[in-house]
Motif scaffolding. Structure first.
Motif, PDB file in Angstrom:
ATOM      1  N   ALA A  36      -4.474  12.481  -4.433  1.00 46.07           N
ATOM      2  CA  ALA A  36      -3.234  11.712  -4.434  1.00 46.07           C
ATOM      3  C   ALA A  36      -2.992  11.229  -3.008  1.00 46.07           C
ATOM      4  O   ALA A  36      -3.399  11.874  -2.048  1.00 46.07           O
ATOM      5  CB  ALA A  36      -2.054  12.547  -4.905  1.00 46.07           C
ATOM      6  N   MET A  70      -4.111   2.103  -0.509  1.00 43.22           N
ATOM      7  CA  MET A  70      -3.356   1.879  -1.739  1.00 43.22           C
ATOM      8  C   MET A  70      -4.115   0.993  -2.712  1.00 43.22           C
ATOM      9  O   MET A  70      -4.077   1.209  -3.938  1.00 43.22           O
ATOM     10  CB  MET A  70      -1.985   1.291  -1.411  1.00 43.22           C
ATOM     11  CG  MET A  70      -1.042   2.304  -0.777  1.00 43.22           C
ATOM     12  SD  MET A  70       0.550   1.598  -0.267  1.00 43.22           S
ATOM     13  CE  MET A  70       1.200   1.036  -1.828  1.00 43.22           C
ATOM     14  N   ARG A  74      -4.929   2.417  -6.389  1.00 43.52           N
ATOM     15  CA  ARG A  74      -4.456   1.724  -7.586  1.00 43.52           C
ATOM     16  C   ARG A  74      -5.608   1.308  -8.483  1.00 43.52           C
ATOM     17  O   ARG A  74      -5.513   1.399  -9.720  1.00 43.52           O
ATOM     18  CB  ARG A  74      -3.614   0.515  -7.168  1.00 43.52           C
ATOM     19  CG  ARG A  74      -2.245   0.907  -6.618  1.00 43.52           C
ATOM     20  CD  ARG A  74      -1.503  -0.242  -5.978  1.00 43.52           C
ATOM     21  NE  ARG A  74      -0.164   0.173  -5.555  1.00 43.52           N
ATOM     22  CZ  ARG A  74       0.639  -0.551  -4.799  1.00 43.52           C
ATOM     23  NH1 ARG A  74       0.233  -1.738  -4.334  1.00 43.52           N
ATOM     24  NH2 ARG A  74       1.846  -0.097  -4.481  1.00 43.52           N
ATOM     25  N   PRO A  79      -2.783   8.945  -8.272  1.00 41.15           N
ATOM     26  CA  PRO A  79      -1.354   8.938  -7.942  1.00 41.15           C
ATOM     27  C   PRO A  79      -1.079   8.524  -6.496  1.00 41.15           C
ATOM     28  O   PRO A  79      -1.814   8.893  -5.581  1.00 41.15           O
ATOM     29  CB  PRO A  79      -0.924  10.390  -8.170  1.00 41.15           C
ATOM     30  CG  PRO A  79      -1.987  11.004  -9.012  1.00 41.15           C
ATOM     31  CD  PRO A  79      -3.261  10.284  -8.669  1.00 41.15           C
ATOM     32  N   ILE A  80       0.008   7.785  -6.336  1.00 42.10           N
ATOM     33  CA  ILE A  80       0.537   7.433  -5.016  1.00 42.10           C
ATOM     34  C   ILE A  80       1.985   7.909  -4.971  1.00 42.10           C
ATOM     35  O   ILE A  80       2.770   7.625  -5.880  1.00 42.10           O
ATOM     36  CB  ILE A  80       0.468   5.923  -4.741  1.00 42.10           C
ATOM     37  CG1 ILE A  80      -0.987   5.443  -4.735  1.00 42.10           C
ATOM     38  CG2 ILE A  80       1.156   5.590  -3.415  1.00 42.10           C
ATOM     39  CD1 ILE A  80      -1.127   3.942  -4.577  1.00 42.10           C
ATOM     40  N   VAL A  81       2.336   8.633  -3.908  1.00 45.94           N
ATOM     41  CA  VAL A  81       3.703   9.119  -3.721  1.00 45.94           C
ATOM     42  C   VAL A  81       4.281   8.480  -2.465  1.00 45.94           C
ATOM     43  O   VAL A  81       3.683   8.560  -1.389  1.00 45.94           O
ATOM     44  CB  VAL A  81       3.742  10.657  -3.589  1.00 45.94           C
ATOM     45  CG1 VAL A  81       5.184  11.137  -3.427  1.00 45.94           C
ATOM     46  CG2 VAL A  81       3.090  11.317  -4.797  1.00 45.94           C
ATOM     47  N   HIS A  82       5.429   7.838  -2.615  1.00 45.73           N
ATOM     48  CA  HIS A  82       6.128   7.217  -1.489  1.00 45.73           C
ATOM     49  C   HIS A  82       7.310   8.117  -1.123  1.00 45.73           C
ATOM     50  O   HIS A  82       8.230   8.287  -1.914  1.00 45.73           O
ATOM     51  CB  HIS A  82       6.640   5.829  -1.860  1.00 45.73           C
ATOM     52  CG  HIS A  82       5.585   4.903  -2.381  1.00 45.73           C
ATOM     53  ND1 HIS A  82       4.929   3.997  -1.578  1.00 45.73           N
ATOM     54  CD2 HIS A  82       5.057   4.754  -3.633  1.00 45.73           C
ATOM     55  CE1 HIS A  82       4.055   3.315  -2.312  1.00 45.73           C
ATOM     56  NE2 HIS A  82       4.121   3.755  -3.551  1.00 45.73           N
ATOM     57  N   PRO A 127       6.326   0.313  -3.536  1.00 42.98           N
ATOM     58  CA  PRO A 127       5.858   0.936  -4.779  1.00 42.98           C
ATOM     59  C   PRO A 127       5.791  -0.075  -5.919  1.00 42.98           C
ATOM     60  O   PRO A 127       6.560  -1.035  -5.963  1.00 42.98           O
ATOM     61  CB  PRO A 127       6.934   1.996  -5.075  1.00 42.98           C
ATOM     62  CG  PRO A 127       7.683   2.172  -3.793  1.00 42.98           C
ATOM     63  CD  PRO A 127       7.587   0.870  -3.063  1.00 42.98           C
ATOM     64  N   GLU A 129       5.417  -0.193 -10.379  1.00 43.60           N
ATOM     65  CA  GLU A 129       5.849   0.604 -11.517  1.00 43.60           C
ATOM     66  C   GLU A 129       4.878   1.766 -11.753  1.00 43.60           C
ATOM     67  O   GLU A 129       3.663   1.594 -11.744  1.00 43.60           O
ATOM     68  CB  GLU A 129       5.926  -0.256 -12.769  1.00 43.60           C
ATOM     69  CG  GLU A 129       6.495   0.467 -13.978  1.00 43.60           C
ATOM     70  CD  GLU A 129       6.657  -0.435 -15.180  1.00 43.60           C
ATOM     71  OE1 GLU A 129       7.038   0.076 -16.250  1.00 43.60           O
ATOM     72  OE2 GLU A 129       6.398  -1.657 -15.046  1.00 43.60           O
ATOM     73  N   GLU A 131       4.671   4.476  -9.779  1.00 39.21           N
ATOM     74  CA  GLU A 131       4.459   5.255  -8.557  1.00 39.21           C
ATOM     75  C   GLU A 131       5.721   6.027  -8.197  1.00 39.21           C
ATOM     76  O   GLU A 131       6.834   5.515  -8.288  1.00 39.21           O
ATOM     77  CB  GLU A 131       4.017   4.347  -7.410  1.00 39.21           C
ATOM     78  CG  GLU A 131       2.636   3.754  -7.661  1.00 39.21           C
ATOM     79  CD  GLU A 131       2.174   2.774  -6.604  1.00 39.21           C
ATOM     80  OE1 GLU A 131       1.015   2.337  -6.687  1.00 39.21           O
ATOM     81  OE2 GLU A 131       2.966   2.442  -5.686  1.00 39.21           O
TER      82      GLU A 131
END
Length: 229
Positions: A36, A70, A74, A79-82, A127, A129, A131
């Motif tokens: 992630a 990113m 993607r 997963p990407i967490v901001h 971000p 949708e 994320e």
């Protein structure tokens, strides 16, 4: 950073490396199977000019590097967490403020939740949708948040951490990430700070104790072969 300061740091790193290696530090944790990306405090209050929290090398190094990561995350469906930071009650005289005691050390009172522009993620890495956008109140992205549970539910075993600052929120996120059982990777070109020398020193020390410091290119090579969930 001045050349003189860089020379001093390199000398310190050389001496410290000898000590660390003699005592068994600087081991490698390595990449796992399911990563992630955690972008720490890459919000306007930290990435845009004119704020007490504004950091260096945002435009020319950190944002471009994060954009590259990113894009690959993607494309692979990882997963990407901001992560960002703000407070509902920034009245320093109110004992019920959600700032706790931190405002007595640094100006967290300038990041008021009512001004979304301040704590919104930088539009260049905004971000999309699906994320996760996480609001924290403390330095670490794990402290008092649902981050560890979110990552485990997604089957994550490796976290690639970017953001600011190297000396505080990034460092504590990596420390707590390791404590939570994740393989921790600090992305070298994507971590910043405000103070000269802070990034170099903290990345050196983090690499000895809490995470592997890896370049963007090395992380992209890893992502190319990492298996999707």
């Amino acid at each position: 950073m001045s050349q003189e300061l860089m020379i001093m740091l390199e000398r310190a790193f050389e001496e410290s490396t000898k000590l660390y290696k003699e005592r068994g530090f600087q081991r490698r944790i390595g990449f796992g199977k399911h990563p992630a990306l955690i972008n720490v405090d890459l919000a306007n209050a930290w990435t845009r000019p004119g704020n007490p929290f504004t950091c260096d090398k945002i435009d020319d190094e950190i944002i471009p590097g994060v954009q590259r990561l990113m894009k690959k995350f993607r494309a692979k469906g990882f997963p990407i967490v901001h992560v960002t930071t703000c407070y509902q009650n920034t009245d320093r005289n109110d004992p019920n403020t959600d700032m706790g005691q931190w405002h007595n050390k640094i100006p967290v009172d300038v990041v008021n939740q009512s001004d979304e522009n301040l704590w919104a993620i930088d539009s260049r890495i905004a971000p999309i949708e699906g994320e996760f956008v996480l609001i924290k109140k403390r330095a670490s992205s794990f402290s008092g948040t649902s981050l560890a549970g979110y990552l485990r539910s997604a089957g994550v075993d490796t976290i690639l951490v970017t953001g600011v600052t190297a000396s505080a929120c990034v460092r504590t996120t990596l420390c707590d990430g390791l404590a939570e059982g994740f393989r921790t990777i600090a992305v070298k070109e994507c971590i910043g700070d405000r103070v000269p020398g802070a990034v170099a020193w903290n990345l050196f020390d983090i690499d000895a104790k809490f995470a592997d410091v890896e370049t963007v290119d090395t992380c992209l090579d890893y992502l190319a072969t990492a298996g999707q969930k």
